[in-house]
Design an enzyme around this catalytic site. Sequence first.
Site, PDB file in Angstrom:
ATOM      1  N   TYR A 178     -13.684  26.757  20.169  1.00 21.64           N
ATOM      2  CA  TYR A 178     -12.276  26.679  19.762  1.00 21.64           C
ATOM      3  C   TYR A 178     -11.380  26.884  20.966  1.00 21.64           C
ATOM      4  CZ  TYR A 178     -11.676  31.798  20.007  1.00 21.64           C
ATOM      5  OH  TYR A 178     -11.578  33.103  20.450  1.00 21.64           O
ATOM      6  N   CYS A 179     -10.142  26.378  20.847  1.00 24.93           N
ATOM      7  CA  CYS A 179      -9.109  26.576  21.851  1.00 24.93           C
ATOM      8  C   CYS A 179      -7.755  26.515  21.137  1.00 24.93           C
ATOM      9  CB  CYS A 179      -9.207  25.539  22.973  1.00 24.93           C
ATOM     10  SG  CYS A 179      -9.064  23.822  22.412  1.00 24.93           S
ATOM     11  N   THR A 180      -6.673  26.380  21.872  1.00 27.67           N
ATOM     12  CA  THR A 180      -5.341  26.460  21.262  1.00 27.67           C
ATOM     13  C   THR A 180      -5.069  25.319  20.289  1.00 27.67           C
ATOM     14  OG1 THR A 180      -4.531  27.495  23.293  1.00 27.67           O
ATOM     15  CG2 THR A 180      -2.878  26.697  21.731  1.00 27.67           C
ATOM     16  N   GLY A 182      -7.191  22.190  20.402  1.00 29.90           N
ATOM     17  CA  GLY A 182      -8.357  21.335  20.250  1.00 29.90           C
ATOM     18  C   GLY A 182      -8.729  20.516  21.463  1.00 29.90           C
ATOM     19  N   ILE A 207      -6.599  26.734  17.200  1.00 30.37           N
ATOM     20  CA  ILE A 207      -6.073  27.959  16.595  1.00 30.37           C
ATOM     21  C   ILE A 207      -4.785  27.684  15.830  1.00 30.37           C
ATOM     22  CG2 ILE A 207      -5.179  30.277  17.102  1.00 30.37           C
ATOM     23  CD1 ILE A 207      -6.842  30.063  19.774  1.00 30.37           C
TER      24      ILE A 207
END
Length: 313
Positions: A178-180, A182, A207
């Site tokens: 996961y990241c901010t 995608g 997120i």
Amino acid sequence: MTTYQTLLYYCYSPIANAEQFAADHLAFCKSLNLVGRIIVADEGLNGTVSGAKESCKTYIEAIHADERFSKTEFKIDEVAEPSFIKMHCRYKSEIVHSGLRDPKIIDPNRQTGKHLEPKEFQQMIDQEDVIILDVRSNYEHNLGKFKNAVTLDIENFRDFPEKINELAKYKDKKVLTYCTGGIKCEKASALLLHHGFNDVYQLHGGIIKYGKEANGEDFEGKCYVFDNRIAVDVNTVNPKIVSTCRNCGKTTPKMINCANPECNEHFTQCDECGEALQGCCSVACTTNPRNRKYDGTGYYVKVPQPVNKPVKA
């Protein structure tokens, strides 16, 4: 009622004459009175733009009208004021800097981890054979991360490839990246697959989308964002603050830049230490004669351009 929106988006889609596209796109954004930061590369677009709702609506429609970007997904936040003060649209070698430009190895249009919608991700994160992998930088996951997530000691995403060997022990697990928003997961998951990880997933929309569709459950702390807001709340179910002041260790969600322009380090600092050190990360940095005046925010910007007024009908 808010009159402004902030749009977060990316799209991996080849752009011919990308440098000229960047120049033309900057002019288009300015014509809509938008502010923000967009990166254009031969491989696609990565942007955050902000402005009046009607301008944002027009921008989304224009992006979707271009067949190259018709599938672009926008994460939309209602904001009290624009999240930037200027409009930047620049050509770069990648839309997220990884140093991985060989399409034979990394091509998000050819192979990435399996996309999980927020509710699917939420259902998997507590399974025993699952590893949750944060592919963001230190200052981002120090501010907030998913409960029990594996984090990496990296200053920038371009350092991620060097950490693959550290992750080898998880090859027999389901790896949920996961990241901010995608975008980093598209390349991170592809690289993991290239190195023999067989069961790799990514949180679709990152997120930000998880906060909107799964109420951010089990995301601890705040989510770092790349605009004037610096951090946003995500979790409305079981929120908690996990970040601590670099100077005294007190729990604080506040992230600032060091007032020393030659340092400019991004770090978390409580209000008390901010006042005592005048927004500097250390006593040593307080002695620089070029230090910027600390106003309690720890965010330093240049003079804004006059583009933040809603477009009149």
